[in-house]
Scaffold this active site. Structure first.
Site, mmCIF file in Angstrom:
data_model
loop_
_atom_site.group_PDB
_atom_site.id
_atom_site.type_symbol
_atom_site.label_atom_id
_atom_site.label_comp_id
_atom_site.label_asym_id
_atom_site.label_seq_id
_atom_site.Cartn_x
_atom_site.Cartn_y
_atom_site.Cartn_z
ATOM 1 C CD GLU A 41 -4.725 -16.176 -21.548
ATOM 2 O OE1 GLU A 41 -5.898 -15.749 -21.460
ATOM 3 O OE2 GLU A 41 -3.889 -16.109 -20.621
ATOM 4 C CG ASP A 98 14.162 -7.918 -19.707
ATOM 5 O OD1 ASP A 98 14.714 -6.805 -19.663
ATOM 6 O OD2 ASP A 98 14.159 -8.625 -20.737
#
Length: 306
Positions: A88, A213
């Site tokens: 998306e 992360d």
């Protein structure tokens, strides 16, 4: 690329907008389609499909918690050279006005698995109704990556063992293979021996779904909410996600204060934060070279003296 996307995703119209993106690992481009805009990450490395399969699984797992916005992943497509990840398109801007909300939503993400545990306990009294999905171990069903290096996500009952054997040891093995660093090799046995001292008996660690992360470059905001992307997801100790967020800036104090209003700092938090930063410094050493050697060894020296 347009014809490939049409064929793989059953689009009748695909056209590049000319907008780019991506970072130091992969490139990215935005396309208009008959079903709306999409963002396509492209990487020509031989391990790109493994990396994107992990990112797809991580985005999907985070989205299913209904806690924080991530781009919805559509498909990983293998190419003759590398792979692409279609997701998306989100109109992202630098994190600014929604940093406090990001802190709250990250805490909610980290608490989502414990919430599932409570729901499971409540539902266990109803025969045939166990809809919650509580994860009891540390790890992940899919190999994920931090950068382009694969993570060892084999399930483990014990967090300390998981972190030592599935996070630090593989990174140090790579350092040894690449650089034959005698000091890192010499320090490791003492680091491994002393690491459990950072965990008081009062500390209870339950598996939390992590981004993996969480540096500033993997956060952004939309018009009305914050979002995160590029995960190296797995189930681990919630404190691990905060380690890299303290390393490179990008997070104002409101992010941390709001986060800790939901998940207060536990005894020994600051010392463990440094130990969790060791993984990221080693990972950067393996990605980008010896500029991260001293930061890595400095933490290892301190751990070896505990």
């Amino acid at each position: 690329m347009e014809s490939l996307l049409k064929a793989e995703l059953n689009y009748s119209f695909v056209k590049s907008t000319g907008q780019g993106g991506g970072g130091c690992i992969s490139s990215g481009n935005v396309y208009d389609t008959d079903k709306g805009k999409i963002f396509v990450k492209d990487n020509a490395k031989s391990g790109a499909k493994l990396m994107f399969d992990g990112e797809y699984a991580g985005l999907k797992a985070i989205a299913e918690t209904n806690t924080i916005r991530v781009p919805k992943p559509f498909k990983v497509i293998k190419r003759s050279h590398g792979a692409i990840l279609v997701m998306e398109y989100l109109n992202m801007h630098s994190l600014h006005g929604h940093a406090k909300e990001l802190g709250r939503k990250m805490a909610e993400l980290h608490l989502s698995n414990a919430k599932n545990e409570r729901l499971q306990e409540q539902e266990s009294s109803y025969v045939g109704k166990l809809s919650s999905n509580f994860v009891t171990k540390f790890g992940f069903d899919t190999t994920t990556c931090c950068g382009y290096l694969p993570l060892v996500n084999e399930w483990c009952n014990n967090w300390v063992n998981f972190y030592l054997q599935n996070r630090l040891k593989p990174q140090l093995d790579m350092v040894e293979q690449k650089y034959h660093d005698s000091e890192a090799r010499k320090l490791w046995p003492d680091v491994e021996h002393n690491f459990p001292k950072l965990f008081p008996s009062s500390l209870e660690i339950k598996p939390a779904l992590l981004h993996g992360d969480l540096w500033g470059g993997n956060t952004a905001e939309l018009e009305n909410e914050p979002c995160i992307f590029d995960p190296g997801a797995f189930y681990g100790h919630s404190e691990f996600d905060l380690a890299i967020s303290h390393m490179f800036g990008g997070f104002p104090s409101s992010f941390f204060s709001e986060y800790h209003s939901l998940i207060p700092k536990a005894e020994g938090f600051n010392e463990r934060l440094k130990a969790y930063q060791l993984f990221h410094y080693l990972n950067h050493w393996n990605h980008f070279g010896g500029g991260y050697r001293e930061s890595s060894l400095s933490i290892m020296r301190n751990l070896a003296k505990l």
